[in-house]
Design an enzyme around this catalytic site. Structure first.
Site, short mmCIF file in Angstrom:
data_model
loop_
_atom_site.label_atom_id
_atom_site.label_comp_id
_atom_site.label_asym_id
_atom_site.label_seq_id
_atom_site.Cartn_x
_atom_site.Cartn_y
_atom_site.Cartn_z
N ASN A 25 1.97 11.67 6.17
CA ASN A 25 1.10 10.85 7.00
C ASN A 25 1.51 11.01 8.46
O ASN A 25 2.60 10.59 8.85
CB ASN A 25 1.23 9.39 6.56
CG ASN A 25 -0.06 8.63 6.69
OD1 ASN A 25 -0.07 7.45 6.99
ND2 ASN A 25 -1.18 9.28 6.44
N GLU A 30 -11.94 6.59 5.06
CA GLU A 30 -11.61 7.27 6.32
C GLU A 30 -12.94 7.70 6.94
O GLU A 30 -13.34 8.86 6.88
CB GLU A 30 -10.69 8.46 6.04
CG GLU A 30 -9.38 8.01 5.39
CD GLU A 30 -8.63 9.14 4.69
OE1 GLU A 30 -9.11 10.29 4.75
OE2 GLU A 30 -7.61 8.85 4.05
N ARG A 41 -11.20 32.65 47.58
CA ARG A 41 -11.05 31.54 48.52
C ARG A 41 -10.81 30.21 47.80
O ARG A 41 -10.10 29.34 48.30
CB ARG A 41 -12.32 31.44 49.37
CG ARG A 41 -12.16 30.57 50.57
CD ARG A 41 -13.45 30.22 51.28
NE ARG A 41 -14.54 31.11 51.07
CZ ARG A 41 -15.81 30.78 51.31
NH1 ARG A 41 -16.10 29.55 51.75
NH2 ARG A 41 -16.79 31.63 51.11
N PHE A 85 -1.94 6.93 12.57
CA PHE A 85 -2.11 8.29 12.06
C PHE A 85 -3.34 8.98 12.64
O PHE A 85 -3.52 10.18 12.49
CB PHE A 85 -2.26 8.25 10.53
CG PHE A 85 -3.27 7.24 10.05
CD1 PHE A 85 -4.62 7.40 10.28
CD2 PHE A 85 -2.84 6.09 9.40
CE1 PHE A 85 -5.53 6.46 9.86
CE2 PHE A 85 -3.75 5.14 8.97
CZ PHE A 85 -5.12 5.33 9.19
N TYR A 132 -15.80 33.23 46.56
CA TYR A 132 -15.22 32.02 45.98
C TYR A 132 -14.05 32.32 45.04
O TYR A 132 -13.12 31.54 44.93
CB TYR A 132 -16.28 31.25 45.21
CG TYR A 132 -17.32 30.56 46.06
CD1 TYR A 132 -17.32 30.69 47.44
CD2 TYR A 132 -18.31 29.78 45.48
CE1 TYR A 132 -18.28 30.07 48.22
CE2 TYR A 132 -19.27 29.14 46.25
CZ TYR A 132 -19.25 29.29 47.63
OH TYR A 132 -20.19 28.68 48.39
N HIS A 164 -2.69 16.51 -2.55
CA HIS A 164 -3.10 16.66 -1.16
C HIS A 164 -2.79 18.05 -0.61
O HIS A 164 -3.18 18.37 0.52
CB HIS A 164 -2.42 15.59 -0.30
CG HIS A 164 -3.00 14.22 -0.45
ND1 HIS A 164 -3.31 13.68 -1.67
CD2 HIS A 164 -3.34 13.28 0.47
CE1 HIS A 164 -3.81 12.47 -1.51
NE2 HIS A 164 -3.85 12.19 -0.22
N TYR A 213 0.83 -1.20 0.00
CA TYR A 213 0.00 0.00 0.00
C TYR A 213 0.87 1.25 0.00
O TYR A 213 1.80 1.41 0.78
CB TYR A 213 -0.92 0.03 1.24
CG TYR A 213 -1.66 1.34 1.38
CD1 TYR A 213 -2.76 1.62 0.57
CD2 TYR A 213 -1.24 2.31 2.28
CE1 TYR A 213 -3.42 2.83 0.67
CE2 TYR A 213 -1.89 3.52 2.39
CZ TYR A 213 -2.99 3.78 1.58
OH TYR A 213 -3.63 4.98 1.67
#
Length: 638
Positions: free
Chosen positions: A291, A513, A382, A428, A379, A178, A148
């Site tokens: 990646n 994905e 404190r 990934f 508060y 990409h 792959y």
């Protein structure tokens, strides 16, 4: 006429600009001229024209290209800092990377340009791909070994086998296609972090990349040749594909690139200007470069480091406010917190005791109301150990995840040379840093939420016993009225930003994905939340110091007086209304540079060291600004 506020050394200057097409370089020289004109000795500057400087935004410290026009990169009333080039760009140290010992602190310092990179060691993972290349080139048309991303397409195209003569084109096409991000580019500092982290991951030796390519990446980093990387476009699933592709594209000599020497230009020419060659992708190398979770993790490292810095300083600022509002330190008694022994709560309570302890540092302000009839405080004063404490624990939790991610192999497929095979997995996926950074945003936001309420108490005369909005001649002067509004607006904005991005998922890549982390947005908004927290606490610090003016001649404790003196070194008392934004920015810069912490830290450490060993709640190393050095990490001066 637009005006720009420019910071040079410790002075703020207003520079008007008649023509917005003037460059950033013009703005810098104009500010330097005004600076030298106001100094009897020209501020120690002999000739303005000979000064080599860089301009950067005061917020975020992003560097500005000197050739850019003002109208393109600045807005009216923007704040700019002029810094001597040597102070920003000199790198006298080498940080040795091995893929196992980098910390978030190291990574942020790499982003700031404090180090150059060298490899201390790198696993030899090329042996497997030497075999693969031999097998592929034995075949006339198609490869017999199907792996792959090496001999196949990507994602939905994982079953498409690629001809041998197109394997290089396969990797190049991957990077080009990409590179589809949008939005503003990352600042040089953040791009430098991104590149450094990718180098560190590749140095682990499980990515299938050649040493030649890795060394060229290191050369580009050391020359500050930084690709144009848009901040938007990653879903944090198959890694940060779009940002890392843009990073790789510049290294290939395509797209845009920036360096201090060239500014923005075509990547090919920027590399040439520094005598560098573009990387030439071999099988698997395109995939190895893009990646991984490095965008999420590098921005996350900055968010964690800044969160840690502001959390420390929030305790100091709250202690000053407590003094001004004439609160009591009894709520920080160690016996109370021993009954609920969360580490962060115990640590924060100890810091308050160290800063307010009347035996160590007598406070005239505290003494003035010792016998008042108030039993306990609101508060927001404190409960600081309980509220600030969980923030500290949240930061520690997030930092552990980020530091693990920094030194993790997040590629696919992973290359195991000793086994002679590649294995596809899911390292990934950005869920770990995404979830942690969503948690960080929610946690650190609380520092601003409680700080804004303390600012309200400082400004409200019915709660503070001080003049309304901390100014004399109220009505003629508005004082801190709108500064409090600014704090409120930032807190409200943070409430929206704290909605976790990692609860969302959109299926991508034709349902390959089909679950994503949305970690890129988790990291970016965590950073924005941290910046807002810094700004709110800057306003509180300003207001608290202004409150001290109305209690004079009484003095607070020694460490808090030192902090007051630090603030007054950059901001004068508020006598009458004036332009307030520069004051807020000046104090924000003190917090960014951790100067408030550095002033108070010795007193806190001394107090902690004086505790008996059996009663000491935490180790003194908890106050070290730097984590313990890894035995494998080496820094060498050259």
């Amino acid at each position: 006429m637009p005006r720009y506020t420019v910071h040079i050394r410790d002075e703020w200057l207003a520079v008007p600009c008649r023509d917005p097409t003037y460059t950033i370089q013009w703005l810098g020289y104009e500010a330097l001229k005004r600076y030298t004109k106001n100094k009897p000795d020209n501020g120690g500057i002999n000739a303005v024209k000979d000064i080599r400087f860089v301009a950067r935004r005061c917020q975020g410290q992003g560097l500005l290209d000197g050739d850019d026009t003002i109208e393109d990169v600045l807005e009216d009333n923007d704040f700019v800092e002029i810094v001597h080039k040597q102070h920003v760009l000199s790198s006298l140290q080498n940080l040795f990377l091995d893929g196992n010992s980098l910390t978030s602190t190291d990574l942020v310092n790499l982003g700031r340009g404090l180090y150059k990179i060298k490899l201390s060691w790198v696993r030899e993972c090329n042996k497997l791909f030497t075999v693969i290349r031999e097998l592929t080139y034995m075949q006339p048309s198609f490869v017999s070994l199907v792996v792959y991303g090496i001999t196949t397409g990507f994602g939905k195209f994982a079953r498409t086998v690629i001809p041998v003569h197109k394997l290089k084109e396969l990797q190049e096409n991957l990077v080009r296609s990409h590179s589809a991000g949008v939005g503003n580019p990352l600042s040089p500092e953040r791009t430098r972090m991104l590149l450094a982290l990718r180098i560190n991951v590749l140095a682990k030796g499980y990515s299938g990349i050649s040493l030649e390519t890795l060394h060229r990446m290191i050369q580009a980093f050391n020359a500050s040749c930084l690709s144009f990387v848009p901040e938007k476009g990653t879903v944090g699933a198959s890694g940060d594909l779009a940002p890392l592709s843009h990073l790789a594209l510049g290294l290939m000599g395509e797209g845009k690139m920036w360096s201090p020497k060239s500014g923005w230009a075509d990547a090919k020419y920027v590399l040439e200007a520094h005598g560098l060659k573009p990387i030439s992708l071999k099988p698997k190398e395109g995939l190895a470069l893009i990646n991984g979770t490095q965008m999420i993790t590098s921005l996350g490292a900055e968010a964690v480091e800044r969160a840690q810095a502001i959390a420390r300083q929030a305790d100091i600022i709250a202690a000053i406010t407590l003094e001004v509002l004439k609160g009591t330190s009894k709520a920080f008694d160690s016996d109370i917190h021993a009954l609920r022994p969360h580490p962060g709560q115990i640590e924060v309570a100890m810091r308050f005791r160290a800063l307010l302890d009347s035996d160590h540092h007598p406070s005239e302000i505290a003494e003035s109301h010792r016998f008042c009839d108030r039993v306990q405080d609101a508060y927001t004063m404190r409960c600081c150990p309980q509220v600030h404490g969980i923030v500290n624990d949240t930061i520690d939790f997030t930092q552990k995840i980020i530091n693990t991610e920094i030194n993790s192999a997040t590629d696919n497929p992973m290359v195991f040379a000793e086994r002679g095979e590649t294995i596809s997995g899911g390292n990934f996926h950005g869920e770990y840093p995404a979830k942690a950074l969503d948690f960080l945003a929610i946690g650190v936001h609380e520092l601003a939420a409680i700080s804004e309420r303390r600012i309200e108490r400082l400004c409200n005369p019915s709660l503070s016993e001080l003049p309304a909005f901390l100014v004399n001649e109220g009505g003629l002067n508005s004082g801190f009225m709108i500064a409090h509004c600014t704090a409120a607006s930032l807190v409200s904005e943070n409430k929206v930003l704290c909605h976790p991005s990692s609860v969302d998922s959109l299926s991508t890549s034709a349902a390959t994905e089909d679950h994503v982390s949305m970690g890129g947005w988790a990291a970016r908004k965590a950073l924005r939340v941290v910046e807002h927290v810094e700004q709110v606490l800057a306003i509180e610090l300003l207001a608290a110091c202004q409150g001290i003016e109305f209690l004079r001649p009484l003095r607070t404790t020694t460490p808090l007086e030192k902090v007051y003196d630090l603030v007054r070194s950059v901001v004068k008392p508020w006598i009458k209304d004036r332009f307030m934004s520069p004051d807020i920015e000046a104090v924000h810069r003190l917090l960014l540079d951790q100067k408030v912490w550095n002033v108070a830290q010795p007193y806190i450490e001394k107090y902690n060291m004086e505790l008996l060993p059996e009663s000491r709640p935490i180790s003194p190393t908890a106050f070290s600004l730097d984590p313990p050095a890894s035995p494998r990490k080496r820094i060498r001066l050259e």
